[in-house]
Design a protein around this motif. Structure first.
Motif, short mmCIF file in Angstrom:
data_model
loop_
_atom_site.label_atom_id
_atom_site.label_comp_id
_atom_site.label_asym_id
_atom_site.label_seq_id
_atom_site.Cartn_x
_atom_site.Cartn_y
_atom_site.Cartn_z
N PRO A 104 36.20 28.83 34.76
CA PRO A 104 36.97 29.98 34.28
C PRO A 104 36.92 31.23 35.15
CG PRO A 104 34.92 29.85 33.07
CD PRO A 104 34.95 28.64 33.96
N ALA A 105 36.14 31.24 36.25
CA ALA A 105 35.99 32.47 37.04
C ALA A 105 37.32 33.03 37.51
CB ALA A 105 35.07 32.20 38.23
N ALA A 106 38.24 32.16 37.91
CA ALA A 106 39.49 32.61 38.53
C ALA A 106 40.56 33.04 37.54
CB ALA A 106 40.03 31.51 39.45
N PHE A 107 40.30 32.90 36.25
CA PHE A 107 41.28 33.43 35.29
C PHE A 107 41.37 34.94 35.44
CE2 PHE A 107 40.18 29.56 32.62
CZ PHE A 107 41.41 28.95 32.80
N PRO A 108 42.57 35.52 35.35
CA PRO A 108 42.72 36.96 35.56
C PRO A 108 41.88 37.82 34.62
CG PRO A 108 44.86 35.87 35.56
CD PRO A 108 43.86 34.85 35.12
N ASP A 109 41.56 37.30 33.44
CA ASP A 109 40.83 38.09 32.46
C ASP A 109 39.31 37.86 32.50
OD1 ASP A 109 43.07 39.46 30.92
OD2 ASP A 109 43.69 37.36 30.86
N ALA A 110 38.84 37.09 33.47
CA ALA A 110 37.40 36.88 33.66
C ALA A 110 36.96 37.62 34.93
CB ALA A 110 37.08 35.40 33.79
N ILE A 111 35.66 37.81 35.09
CA ILE A 111 35.10 38.37 36.32
C ILE A 111 34.47 37.23 37.10
CG2 ILE A 111 33.30 39.85 37.28
CD1 ILE A 111 33.81 41.84 35.13
N ALA A 112 34.93 37.03 38.34
CA ALA A 112 34.43 35.96 39.21
C ALA A 112 33.33 36.53 40.11
CB ALA A 112 35.56 35.38 40.06
#
Length: 220
Positions: free
Chosen positions: A189-197
């Motif tokens: 899920p890191a690359a989802f726009p609403d997560a922080i990678a």
């Protein structure tokens, strides 16, 4: 409260015993016997899972097997390692000695590792579980979900959950690992726009040799 979505946590560890979340409403969040969190790989009808958040692969005493030169098998130790980075507190340490980066935080364990993988369904149930806890003063009790794992195939359902958590009420933020394959490929899920990678840097250079990288990474 930080929800550690991982392979399970050793709640008996000396540095974590005082830092573990303890549920005062056991079983009322659709997870059976959930004293310290929920194992969402063990779902049943009308249940998100159960409270067996012991490290995946641990023996009946909760101990992880040895794995060659490593102290223990990676999957088994990983969740405890992550929880320690976040909130470890040595009851005998001085202020100068190393502890977790947030020693005032509590750890809620969400075990999502099953067999050789991490099912999207277990991730979704874990994200649902963290929404079941609120405080009178601040709303959502869990404010951060730490997801130190990743997949190269994005699940639209997981992405929708991450977006909904961030934008609903006070918001629950998902912080996830960029991964360790030395590639620019996006990991989720890191690359989802609403997560922080978050990527991994070396002590002597801009990037650890194994760390994934690219414009989709937010923090190193």
């Amino acid at each position: 409260i930080v929800a550690v979505m991982d392979s399970g946590v050793d709640v008996t560890h000396d540095y974590l015993q005082s830092r573990m979340f303890r549920n005062e409403r056991i079983g009322l969040s659709d997870c059976a016997d959930d004293t310290y969190g929920c194992n969402t790989t063990a779902c049943k009808k009308d249940l998100l899972g159960n409270g067996d958040i012991a490290p995946y692969g641990a023996d009946e005493n909760g101990s992880c097997p040895e794995d060659g030169a490593n102290r223990c098998a990676t999957n088994c130790c990983h969740g405890t390692h992550v929880a320690g980075i976040i909130s470890a507190l040595d009851p005998n340490a001085s202020e100068q000695e190393m502890i977790g980066v947030c020693p005032m935080c509590q750890i809620m364990a969400i075990r999502v590792v099953e067999g050789s993988g991490i099912p999207d369904a277990a991730i979704i149930r874990g994200l649902i579980y963290v929404t079941r806890f609120e405080t009178v003063s601040t709303g959502q009790a869990v404010r951060i979900v730490n997801a130190s794992f990743g997949k190269f195939q994005a699940s639209r359902a997981v992405g929708a959950m991450v977006r909904a958590l961030k934008k609903t009420g006070d918001g629950i933020l998902v912080v996830a690992a960029a991964g360790n394959e030395d590639t620019m490929l996006r990991a989720y899920p890191a690359a989802f726009p609403d997560a922080i990678a978050v990527s991994n840097i070396a002590r002597t250079g801009p990037k650890h040799v194994s760390s994934n990288f690219g414009p989709w990474v937010d923090v190193a």
